[in-house]
Design a protein around this motif. Structure first.
Motif, PDB file in Angstrom:
ATOM      1  N   ASP A  34       0.347  18.214   9.383  1.00  0.00           N
ATOM      2  CA  ASP A  34       1.679  18.678   8.989  1.00  0.00           C
ATOM      3  C   ASP A  34       2.743  17.607   9.165  1.00  0.00           C
ATOM      4  OD1 ASP A  34       1.764  18.554  11.728  1.00  0.00           O
ATOM      5  OD2 ASP A  34       2.393  20.632  12.042  1.00  0.00           O
ATOM      6  N   GLN A  35       2.314  16.360   9.445  1.00  0.00           N
ATOM      7  CA  GLN A  35       3.264  15.271   9.650  1.00  0.00           C
ATOM      8  C   GLN A  35       3.490  14.487   8.361  1.00  0.00           C
ATOM      9  OE1 GLN A  35       5.094  14.050  12.658  1.00  0.00           O
ATOM     10  NE2 GLN A  35       6.064  13.267  10.796  1.00  0.00           N
ATOM     11  N   ASP A  36       4.737  14.432   7.922  1.00  0.00           N
ATOM     12  CA  ASP A  36       5.105  13.626   6.755  1.00  0.00           C
ATOM     13  C   ASP A  36       5.205  12.162   7.165  1.00  0.00           C
ATOM     14  OD1 ASP A  36       5.345  15.775   4.931  1.00  0.00           O
ATOM     15  OD2 ASP A  36       7.331  16.246   5.742  1.00  0.00           O
ATOM     16  N   LEU A  37       4.641  11.286   6.346  1.00  0.00           N
ATOM     17  CA  LEU A  37       4.598   9.856   6.610  1.00  0.00           C
ATOM     18  C   LEU A  37       5.033   9.096   5.362  1.00  0.00           C
ATOM     19  CD1 LEU A  37       1.033  10.005   8.157  1.00  0.00           C
ATOM     20  CD2 LEU A  37       3.107   9.660   9.493  1.00  0.00           C
ATOM     21  N   THR A  38       5.609   7.920   5.563  1.00  0.00           N
ATOM     22  CA  THR A  38       6.026   7.090   4.435  1.00  0.00           C
ATOM     23  C   THR A  38       5.642   5.647   4.702  1.00  0.00           C
ATOM     24  OG1 THR A  38       7.921   8.544   4.005  1.00  0.00           O
ATOM     25  CG2 THR A  38       7.941   6.371   2.972  1.00  0.00           C
ATOM     26  N   GLY A  39       4.776   5.085   3.859  1.00  0.00           N
ATOM     27  CA  GLY A  39       4.348   3.699   3.983  1.00  0.00           C
ATOM     28  C   GLY A  39       4.722   2.902   2.753  1.00  0.00           C
TER      29      GLY A  39
ATOM     30  N   ASP B 242       2.497   4.152   8.256  1.00  0.00           N
ATOM     31  CA  ASP B 242       3.473   4.742   9.161  1.00  0.00           C
ATOM     32  C   ASP B 242       2.702   5.558  10.198  1.00  0.00           C
ATOM     33  OD1 ASP B 242       5.569   6.059  10.405  1.00  0.00           O
ATOM     34  OD2 ASP B 242       6.086   7.298   8.680  1.00  0.00           O
ATOM     35  N   ILE B 243       2.808   5.169  11.453  1.00  0.00           N
ATOM     36  CA  ILE B 243       2.124   5.896  12.518  1.00  0.00           C
ATOM     37  C   ILE B 243       3.012   6.981  13.132  1.00  0.00           C
ATOM     38  CG2 ILE B 243       1.026   5.667  14.795  1.00  0.00           C
ATOM     39  CD1 ILE B 243      -0.641   4.508  12.573  1.00  0.00           C
TER      40      ILE B 243
ATOM     41  N   ALA C 162      -5.432   8.145   8.372  1.00  0.00           N
ATOM     42  CA  ALA C 162      -4.720   8.669   7.201  1.00  0.00           C
ATOM     43  C   ALA C 162      -4.216   7.528   6.332  1.00  0.00           C
ATOM     44  CB  ALA C 162      -3.553   9.549   7.653  1.00  0.00           C
ATOM     45  N   GLY C 163      -3.811   6.428   6.955  1.00  0.00           N
ATOM     46  CA  GLY C 163      -3.404   5.257   6.191  1.00  0.00           C
ATOM     47  C   GLY C 163      -4.574   4.615   5.475  1.00  0.00           C
ATOM     48  N   LEU C 164      -5.721   4.573   6.146  1.00  0.00           N
ATOM     49  CA  LEU C 164      -6.914   4.020   5.503  1.00  0.00           C
ATOM     50  C   LEU C 164      -7.310   4.821   4.267  1.00  0.00           C
ATOM     51  CD1 LEU C 164      -9.147   3.111   8.578  1.00  0.00           C
ATOM     52  CD2 LEU C 164      -8.191   1.516   6.904  1.00  0.00           C
ATOM     53  N   LYS C 165      -7.082   6.111   4.294  1.00  0.00           N
ATOM     54  CA  LYS C 165      -7.415   6.950   3.141  1.00  0.00           C
ATOM     55  C   LYS C 165      -6.590   6.546   1.919  1.00  0.00           C
ATOM     56  CE  LYS C 165      -8.889  11.018   5.775  1.00  0.00           C
ATOM     57  NZ  LYS C 165      -8.591  12.425   6.143  1.00  0.00           N
ATOM     58  N   ILE C 166      -5.346   6.159   2.157  1.00  0.00           N
ATOM     59  CA  ILE C 166      -4.501   5.701   1.041  1.00  0.00           C
ATOM     60  C   ILE C 166      -5.121   4.467   0.398  1.00  0.00           C
ATOM     61  CG2 ILE C 166      -2.247   4.773   0.425  1.00  0.00           C
ATOM     62  CD1 ILE C 166      -2.234   7.766   1.046  1.00  0.00           C
ATOM     63  N   LEU C 167      -5.562   3.519   1.221  1.00  0.00           N
ATOM     64  CA  LEU C 167      -6.192   2.313   0.689  1.00  0.00           C
ATOM     65  C   LEU C 167      -7.482   2.631  -0.041  1.00  0.00           C
ATOM     66  CD1 LEU C 167      -5.806  -0.483   3.399  1.00  0.00           C
ATOM     67  CD2 LEU C 167      -4.975  -0.543   1.055  1.00  0.00           C
ATOM     68  N   ARG C 168      -8.321   3.445   0.578  1.00  0.00           N
ATOM     69  CA  ARG C 168      -9.628   3.755  -0.021  1.00  0.00           C
ATOM     70  C   ARG C 168      -9.497   4.403  -1.387  1.00  0.00           C
ATOM     71  NH1 ARG C 168     -11.489   5.222   5.510  1.00  0.00           N
ATOM     72  NH2 ARG C 168     -13.041   3.651   6.103  1.00  0.00           N
ATOM     73  N   SER C 169      -8.427   5.140  -1.576  1.00  0.00           N
ATOM     74  CA  SER C 169      -8.258   5.878  -2.837  1.00  0.00           C
ATOM     75  C   SER C 169      -7.582   5.064  -3.921  1.00  0.00           C
ATOM     76  CB  SER C 169      -7.443   7.152  -2.580  1.00  0.00           C
ATOM     77  OG  SER C 169      -6.120   6.838  -2.162  1.00  0.00           O
TER      78      SER C 169
END
Length: 236
Positions: free
Chosen positions: A14-19, A65-66, A98-105
């Motif tokens: 439920d945490q919003d993140l912005t990278g 963004d951690i 969760a950040g790694l998932k952005i890269l993988r996709s």
């Protein structure tokens, strides 16, 4: 190389993140991906500049963004979030994943990923390695080396590079020695480079710097060269 950036909004639970994503402006070829994990201040200009340096080497880079939206820039909230994540290592590892998932996709990233973290981010990168995360390598730059969850034999799959300042008062040599023992026990493939005369935060050009933190141009350059060689080895 011309680099373009993209703001990426994503979530961990439920945490919003912005990278911020960094990649070549014209290329469409696939390349390895690098996750850059920010230091204690949050996703700031330092983290973005480091991400840009790696993008200029030809990698797709995601400065993740951690902490979550609205935390960076608010010292009280930053300190509370750091304490919270230090006490809950599983959550810290999940947040970085969760950040790694952005890269993988991403369509321009192949199946080779690495993680580079600074200060607090260095600790985070090492925790990902300890968790057995499937990345080819992790780098800790003037990061905390101690952990409440030491790696066991065979758990670390990634190759590791640690860049450490010999005069770092926040990560004393006793912690460095314990880290070496931990890595040997885990039978990890690791490298440790100790830079004479360097203190904590030796890649941070702009201040103000708290006690024990100091920019060192020579060590900044040397450590970046070491990281470049390490990444080349990983991605051969």
């Amino acid at each position: 190389m011309s680099i373009r950036t993209e703001v990426v909004r994503y979530r961990d639970g439920d945490q919003d993140l912005t990278g911020t994503l960094f990649l070549g402006a014209t290329t469409t070829e696939k390349s390895p991906g690098i996750l850059v994990v920010h230091g204690g201040a949050g996703l700031d200009e330092h983290a973005r500049q480091q991400a840009l340096r790696f993008a200029e080497l030809g990698y797709v880079v995601f400065a993740c963004d951690i902490y979550g939206d609205g935390v960076a820039g608010d010292r009280q909230r930053v300190m509370a979030r750091i304490a919270e994540l230090r006490q809950d290592i599983a959550r810290l590892r999940q947040r970085a994943s969760a950040g790694l998932k952005i890269l993988r996709s991403h369509q321009q990233v192949d199946d080779r990923l690495a993680v580079v973290g600074y200060c607090f981010g260095g600790m985070t990168a090492l925790e990902l390695a300890r968790s057995g995360e499937k990345v080819v390598g992790v780098v800790s730059v003037h990061g905390t080396l101690g952990t409440s969850h030491p790696a066991e034999e065979g758990t670390i799959k990634a190759k590791i590079l640690v860049c450490h300042g010999a005069l770092d008062p926040h990560v004393p040599m006793s912690q460095v020695s314990d880290f070496v023992i931990e890595m040997n026990t885990a039978r990890a493939d690791f490298q440790l480079v100790v830079y004479g005369g360097a203190m904590h935060g030796f890649t941070h050009k702009t201040g103000p710097h708290p006690p024990g933190v100091s920019y060192d141009a020579v060590t900044d350059a040397r450590s970046f060269n070491a990281m470049g060689a390490f990444l080349e080895e990983l991605f051969l």
